[in-house]
Design a protein around this motif. Sequence first.
Motif, PDB file in Angstrom:
ATOM      1  N   PRO A 310       0.826  -1.213   0.000  1.00 48.72           N
ATOM      2  CA  PRO A 310       0.000   0.000   0.000  1.00 48.72           C
ATOM      3  C   PRO A 310       0.861   1.264   0.000  1.00 48.72           C
ATOM      4  O   PRO A 310       1.896   1.317   0.671  1.00 48.72           O
ATOM      5  N   VAL A 311       0.440   2.263  -0.766  1.00 47.76           N
ATOM      6  CA  VAL A 311       1.124   3.550  -0.806  1.00 47.76           C
ATOM      7  C   VAL A 311       0.296   4.549   0.005  1.00 47.76           C
ATOM      8  O   VAL A 311      -0.843   4.856  -0.366  1.00 47.76           O
ATOM      9  N   LEU A 312       0.840   5.024   1.116  1.00 47.23           N
ATOM     10  CA  LEU A 312       0.143   5.978   1.969  1.00 47.23           C
ATOM     11  C   LEU A 312       0.548   7.392   1.571  1.00 47.23           C
ATOM     12  O   LEU A 312       1.735   7.688   1.416  1.00 47.23           O
ATOM     13  N   ARG A 313      -0.461   8.271   1.442  1.00 47.97           N
ATOM     14  CA  ARG A 313      -0.227   9.657   1.033  1.00 47.97           C
ATOM     15  C   ARG A 313      -0.923  10.600   2.022  1.00 47.97           C
ATOM     16  O   ARG A 313      -2.026  11.086   1.771  1.00 47.97           O
ATOM     17  N   PRO A 314      -0.284  10.882   3.150  1.00 46.71           N
ATOM     18  CA  PRO A 314      -0.948  11.708   4.168  1.00 46.71           C
ATOM     19  C   PRO A 314      -1.222  13.138   3.737  1.00 46.71           C
ATOM     20  O   PRO A 314      -2.017  13.826   4.357  1.00 46.71           O
ATOM     21  N   LEU A 315      -0.579  13.607   2.643  1.00 43.69           N
ATOM     22  CA  LEU A 315      -0.803  14.975   2.179  1.00 43.69           C
ATOM     23  C   LEU A 315      -1.824  15.051   1.053  1.00 43.69           C
ATOM     24  O   LEU A 315      -2.033  16.132   0.495  1.00 43.69           O
TER      25      LEU A 315
END
Length: 388
Positions: A310-315
Amino acid sequence: MLLVKYGEISLRKGNRAHFEHQVLDAIRARIKGAVGGGYVHVKREQGRFLVENAEGDLDVAMILPRIKHVFGITDFCYALKTKVRDIDSLSMIGRDFFVGCGFSDVTFKVETKRSDKNYPMTSTEISTEIGAKIFDSGFQVDLHRPDKTLMVEIRNDVYFYIESEKGVGGLPYGSSGRGVLLLSGGFDSPVAGYLMARRGVEIIAAYFHSPPFVSERALDKVRDLASELSKYTGRVKLYNIPFTEIQLFLKENVSEVKLTIFLKRAMLHVASQLAEQEKALCLITGDSVGQVASQTVHSLAAMDSAAKLPVLRPLAAMDKQIIIDIAREIGTHDISIRPYEDCCTVFVAKHPENKPNKGAVEGIEARFAKELAELVIKALESAEVYSV
């Protein structure tokens, strides 16, 4: 002493003790480095942590800077601790503590938290008794908008405090597993790393270096960013991954308008293998939807199939100004504005494709997948590793 409060940890029920011990261990590790094994003790106290000197008053000015960035903590309260329990003595101690702070011409109220339910008075009764003594010393009561509030906490011992300092909150570092952060020299990726670390994710940083197209100053800049993040995490493991061969290979094999997408896919290929090596469970990037051509939803979809995790993108939903504001708050802003470009900016096309077709991109990459896979392995094997 410091009475230390925490937030979300208290909601963890069966896992609460585990999370508490993670925060305690982080505090102890940083204090040990500060005092060289002195008399400062850290322990639990009914929903709080205590940081105190076993032989007298705590040197808060020395200790607090060492622990104020520990994730999981919401407040540090400058507190007075007493083992006294009778209300007459507590009223005198509370009055002396308030008066001794040197306030003049302020209104006040007393607020009591009675965690020890066996104490023979209610919270309101305790506040009234202590407040009466302060009132008799010449201070005016304002129960709605006081200038100062004396907090009283009845626990195993009794604590008085007025002033406190905010912590960074979040979850204990490392409590949510491990992730590989694709770290560049810009504003976005350091902020993304900070936000995920604040949610308990241990950060392994991967920087893609492209000499001679970028200078060693670019690498120094990223090392400094990792060092700034380490204020919150303790240490950051940073991989400096040579990326020049991959970039030149892709430049020769794909059209300029598609180059950015393939470069980002190659980074995800490398980061996925690094994650497997480091037993990480996710990848973390600083993408913000729509910010640049490579961050449209179409582009992100075309990139993500290269990732094995999974690729997490908090922004993802943040405006650029919000990101910059957070960068200032956490201390990475002034490093990110240094004028040293990294590989992400040097090889960007003038007019990159902003709505690539995922299937078409995968079809093009399949033509040279074997050669690219060999370059990915070579890059990772050639990486330099720093502990920052």
